[in-house]
Design an enzyme around this catalytic site. Structure first.
Site, PDB file in Angstrom:
ATOM      1  N   SER A 147       0.866  -1.178   0.000  1.00 37.79           N
ATOM      2  CA  SER A 147       0.000   0.000   0.000  1.00 37.79           C
ATOM      3  C   SER A 147       0.905   1.230   0.000  1.00 37.79           C
ATOM      4  CB  SER A 147      -0.951  -0.033   1.205  1.00 37.79           C
ATOM      5  OG  SER A 147      -1.844   1.048   1.170  1.00 37.79           O
ATOM      6  N   ASP A 178      -4.486  -4.755   5.964  1.00 33.30           N
ATOM      7  CA  ASP A 178      -4.821  -5.609   4.828  1.00 33.30           C
ATOM      8  C   ASP A 178      -3.718  -6.644   4.607  1.00 33.30           C
ATOM      9  OD1 ASP A 178      -6.383  -6.497   2.710  1.00 33.30           O
ATOM     10  OD2 ASP A 178      -5.421  -5.162   1.268  1.00 33.30           O
ATOM     11  N   HIS A 222      -2.658  -0.874  -3.274  1.00 40.13           N
ATOM     12  CA  HIS A 222      -3.783   0.051  -3.127  1.00 40.13           C
ATOM     13  C   HIS A 222      -3.529   1.294  -3.969  1.00 40.13           C
ATOM     14  CE1 HIS A 222      -4.391  -1.968   1.049  1.00 40.13           C
ATOM     15  NE2 HIS A 222      -4.925  -2.670   0.085  1.00 40.13           N
TER      16      HIS A 222
END
Length: 199
Positions: free
Chosen positions: A19, A139, A46
């Site tokens: 991310s 995540d 992401h």
């Protein structure tokens, strides 16, 4: 092959999650894998869905592997990196068939590393490698549990070396991570695992 040794075929897929700070992490990791890398690499990074993404083009210039945005119903090929498009979950089915979905975000994110990792665990079992790089949030933590429960191998970037510690720290906190490594050492370990299993 002995039926009691399901992993002697070797690994069949590497799944990577990142991310915040992830582009640099992916450049370092993928840039150290060569064109002959014998399995596909599936990536959840992401991305801001409000902007057209150029991540595939950026990474394609930094690695010998082919890099592309994943397409629905595409079949994976060795030595190719498949990146989840912005705002789509990326899943893989047995035989390397990719699926993109618009289902609800998981922990506020879509694409979700957890969903990718869970699908990789289901499709490949002990022949999967999951890797969590820099990023905020949690995540990937549920997903690494799934990969480990099916006998796969889990790698996390050492949180102390990550631009953003959240994701790797959450993964390490599950207690299911096999290797906690500085970013620069991860590619060599992945290469070693994949190549050792294929000899």
């Amino acid at each position: 092959m002995q039926p009691s040794e399901p992993t002697t075929d070797g690994f069949e897929a590497v799944a990577v999650a990142s991310s915040a700070g992830g582009i640099n992490g992916l450049v370092t990791l993928l840039g150290a894998l060569d064109a002959g890398f014998p399995v596909p690499v599936l990536v959840v990074q992401h991305l801001d869905p409000r902007h057209r993404t150029v991540i595939a083009e950026v990474l394609d210039r930094r690695t010998e592997l082919d890099v592309k945005l994943a397409e629905d119903h595409e079949r994976t090929r060795p030595g190719t990196v498949y990146i989840a498009p912005p705002n789509r979950h990326l899943l893989v089915r047995p035989g390397g068939l990719l699926t993109l979905t618009d289902s609800e975000p998981v922990h506020f994110v879509r694409p979700s590393a957890d969903l990718l990792f869970e699908s990789v665990a289901g499709a490949y079992g002990a022949r999967a490698i999951a890797c969590v790089l820099t990023g905020t949030g949690r995540d990937g933590a549920m997903g690494v549990d799934a990969v480990k429960s099916r006998g796969g191998t889990v790698i996390a970037q050492d949180p102390a070396t990550a631009e953003f510690r959240g994701m790797p720290e959450a993964a390490v906190g599950t207690g299911t991570v096999d290797f906690v490594l500085p970013l620069e050492e991860i590619a060599a370990v992945i290469r070693g695992l994949v190549e050792t299993k294929r000899q």
